[in-house]
Design a protein around this motif. Structure first.
Motif, PDB file in Angstrom:
ATOM      1  N   LEU A 128       6.165  -6.603   0.652  1.00 40.34           N
ATOM      2  CA  LEU A 128       7.093  -7.330   1.515  1.00 40.34           C
ATOM      3  C   LEU A 128       6.994  -6.944   2.993  1.00 40.34           C
ATOM      4  O   LEU A 128       6.983  -7.835   3.844  1.00 40.34           O
ATOM      5  N   PRO A 129       6.917  -5.653   3.356  1.00 35.14           N
ATOM      6  CA  PRO A 129       6.793  -5.337   4.785  1.00 35.14           C
ATOM      7  C   PRO A 129       5.531  -5.930   5.406  1.00 35.14           C
ATOM      8  O   PRO A 129       5.576  -6.435   6.538  1.00 35.14           O
ATOM      9  N   GLN A 173      -0.573  -1.859   4.675  1.00 36.54           N
ATOM     10  CA  GLN A 173      -1.305  -2.840   5.473  1.00 36.54           C
ATOM     11  C   GLN A 173      -2.770  -2.456   5.616  1.00 36.54           C
ATOM     12  O   GLN A 173      -3.649  -3.313   5.743  1.00 36.54           O
ATOM     13  N   THR A 174      -3.056  -1.154   5.574  1.00 36.45           N
ATOM     14  CA  THR A 174      -4.438  -0.688   5.729  1.00 36.45           C
ATOM     15  C   THR A 174      -5.239  -0.845   4.438  1.00 36.45           C
ATOM     16  O   THR A 174      -6.406  -1.246   4.472  1.00 36.45           O
ATOM     17  N   LEU A 175      -4.617  -0.581   3.301  1.00 31.42           N
ATOM     18  CA  LEU A 175      -5.354  -0.522   2.042  1.00 31.42           C
ATOM     19  C   LEU A 175      -5.399  -1.852   1.294  1.00 31.42           C
ATOM     20  O   LEU A 175      -6.414  -2.176   0.671  1.00 31.42           O
ATOM     21  N   GLY A 182       8.371   3.534  -1.483  1.00 31.72           N
ATOM     22  CA  GLY A 182       7.434   2.502  -1.913  1.00 31.72           C
ATOM     23  C   GLY A 182       7.837   1.107  -1.513  1.00 31.72           C
ATOM     24  O   GLY A 182       6.997   0.204  -1.485  1.00 31.72           O
ATOM     25  N   TRP A 183       9.111   0.905  -1.198  1.00 28.51           N
ATOM     26  CA  TRP A 183       9.611  -0.439  -0.905  1.00 28.51           C
ATOM     27  C   TRP A 183       9.422  -0.830   0.556  1.00 28.51           C
ATOM     28  O   TRP A 183       9.162  -1.987   0.869  1.00 28.51           O
ATOM     29  N   THR A 184       9.538   0.137   1.464  1.00 29.58           N
ATOM     30  CA  THR A 184       9.569  -0.192   2.894  1.00 29.58           C
ATOM     31  C   THR A 184       8.348   0.286   3.679  1.00 29.58           C
ATOM     32  O   THR A 184       8.227  -0.064   4.858  1.00 29.58           O
ATOM     33  N   GLU A 185       7.469   1.089   3.094  1.00 24.39           N
ATOM     34  CA  GLU A 185       6.328   1.604   3.865  1.00 24.39           C
ATOM     35  C   GLU A 185       5.384   0.473   4.264  1.00 24.39           C
ATOM     36  O   GLU A 185       5.115  -0.441   3.486  1.00 24.39           O
ATOM     37  N   PHE A 186       4.869   0.543   5.502  1.00 21.94           N
ATOM     38  CA  PHE A 186       4.064  -0.555   6.037  1.00 21.94           C
ATOM     39  C   PHE A 186       2.635  -0.150   6.383  1.00 21.94           C
ATOM     40  O   PHE A 186       1.683  -0.834   6.016  1.00 21.94           O
ATOM     41  N   VAL A 187       2.464   0.979   7.065  1.00 25.85           N
ATOM     42  CA  VAL A 187       1.175   1.304   7.667  1.00 25.85           C
ATOM     43  C   VAL A 187       0.080   1.445   6.615  1.00 25.85           C
ATOM     44  O   VAL A 187      -0.982   0.809   6.701  1.00 25.85           O
ATOM     45  N   VAL A 188       0.321   2.269   5.602  1.00 23.51           N
ATOM     46  CA  VAL A 188      -0.697   2.508   4.575  1.00 23.51           C
ATOM     47  C   VAL A 188      -0.934   1.249   3.749  1.00 23.51           C
ATOM     48  O   VAL A 188      -2.086   0.913   3.425  1.00 23.51           O
ATOM     49  N   ILE A 246     -10.750   2.027  -5.157  1.00 22.07           N
ATOM     50  CA  ILE A 246      -9.335   1.819  -5.485  1.00 22.07           C
ATOM     51  C   ILE A 246      -8.525   1.504  -4.236  1.00 22.07           C
ATOM     52  O   ILE A 246      -7.307   1.648  -4.223  1.00 22.07           O
ATOM     53  N   ASN A 247      -9.187   1.057  -3.183  1.00 20.10           N
ATOM     54  CA  ASN A 247      -8.483   0.784  -1.932  1.00 20.10           C
ATOM     55  C   ASN A 247      -7.531  -0.405  -2.051  1.00 20.10           C
ATOM     56  O   ASN A 247      -6.582  -0.528  -1.284  1.00 20.10           O
ATOM     57  N   ASP A 248      -7.776  -1.305  -3.005  1.00 19.68           N
ATOM     58  CA  ASP A 248      -6.905  -2.467  -3.183  1.00 19.68           C
ATOM     59  C   ASP A 248      -6.084  -2.342  -4.464  1.00 19.68           C
ATOM     60  O   ASP A 248      -5.620  -3.342  -5.015  1.00 19.68           O
TER      61      ASP A 248
END
Length: 360
Positions: free
Chosen positions: A309-310, A299-301, A291-297, A219-221
């Motif tokens: 969007l981020p 981009q990883t998953l 949920g709208w602005t988070e980037f790190v997780v 479920i990583n994607d």
């Protein structure tokens, strides 16, 4: 009146006040001038108000200057900033809207074929709807527009489930912690406080383990799995926030409803929730922004086709260069909805963060 009815009424009031604000300002100015002429108002008072207004305006302009800088870069055909090799420029060089058109892309409503079978016959009525072209960016010299609309859809399909899942858990948990006494209640409150303080840093530290677990289950994607993670990280702080707000609602309101024969579910839906509008609005906005602005997780998953969007904004950066005009236009387009939400929800956020509840 229901909770949604109250929110709708307040939003209509905000819009009406925003539209009528210039009229009210002109009326106040005329009233002040007439008062000075008649000697009822001292000329010093309007000057003090004008000075305070100009000072506040100067502070606001200083705070908004970075946004103006980004806007200048977005409107510049070269993507240059205010300060360039040619000197300091407050206006964009060769201004153009092409970067924004590149971000938005074509706006086309496709045509559809609708077929309706006529009962008791072999006939069918076929209706072809026309294709409606709202914007064709190729006419403005824009080729290969961005995938902003795809990123926007991905962000919505992550942020909306995040809000739904989190609110379904935050609201009952906040009410239980605020109004009910149960075993280990203090321990639960301590855990909530602990997760509120270290939850963000702990989430980043466990990112590798989270990625391994998600890959193991395949479920990583998954955008839904990402929304579940976001909801889990948003629950501790927002539950404590809403719980603290509900603490300010007098218990006598509930007792009066119970005396009138209202069952517990009606006490919650018709007394507690309507009085918690400001707290609910604040929690809703904070959860949505998670949920709208988070980037790190994200981009990883997520893979390329599911980028939010981020992550889509970050993908514009190449190894050796950054298309500043398009990057700035993308960033401003991404941030505009958030800015509008904050402008309309400002008083709800202030009320929710004040923890004042209702006056007794």
């Amino acid at each position: 009146m229901s909770l949604f009815g109250r929110i709708s009424r307040k939003l209509k009031t905000d819009v009406r006040n925003l539209v009528l604000q210039p009229v009210a300002a002109v009326r106040n100015a005329v009233y002040t001038v007439n008062g000075i002429r008649r000697g009822k108002i001292s000329p010093v008072e309007p000057l003090k108000t004008l000075g305070a207004t100009l000072g506040a305006l100067a502070v606001v302009l200083a705070l908004l200057f970075p946004i103006y800088w980004i806007l200048t870069a977005a409107l510049s055909s070269t993507g240059g900033s205010i300060y360039s090799a040619g000197g300091f420029n407050l206006l964009p060089q060769n201004p153009t809207l092409q970067p924004f058109l590149w971000v938005v892309g074509d706006l086309i409503v496709p045509g559809y074929t609708i077929s309706v079978n006529v009962p008791i016959t072999d006939l069918a009525v076929v209706i072809n709807t026309p294709e409606v072209v709202l914007l064709d960016v190729s006419q403005y010299g824009v080729t290969n527009p961005s995938n902003f609309k795809g990123y926007l859809w991905n962000s919505l399909t992550v942020a909306v489930p995040t809000v739904v899942i989190a609110m379904c858990l935050v609201v009952p948990a906040a009410y239980a912690l605020s109004r009910r006494e149960f075993i280990l209640r203090r321990k639960v409150l301590f855990v909530y406080v602990l997760m509120t303080q270290v939850g963000g840093g702990l989430g980043v530290a466990l990112l590798i383990g989270l990625y391994a677990v998600y890959v193991q289950f395949g479920i990583n994607d998954s955008k839904l799995a990402l929304a579940v993670y976001y909801a889990a990280t948003a629950i501790p702080f927002n539950t404590w926030l809403l719980k603290t707000y509900m603490d300010g609602i007098p218990v006598s309101y509930e007792e009066a409803a119970v005396v009138d024969g209202a069952p517990p579910w009606r006490v919650i839906t018709e007394v507690i929730l309507p009085l918690s509008t400001a707290g609910l609005a604040t929690v809703f906005i904070f959860t949505f922004l998670t949920g709208w602005t988070e980037f790190v997780v994200a981009q990883t998953l997520l893979t390329t086709e599911n980028y939010t969007l981020p992550v889509g904004l970050y993908s514009l950066i190449s190894e050796y260069s950054i298309p500043w005009a398009r990057f700035s236009a993308f960033a401003l387009t991404f941030a505009t909805p958030i800015m509008l939400v904050y402008l309309f929800a400002q008083r709800y956020i202030e009320g929710g963060l004040s923890f004042s509840g209702m006056g007794g």
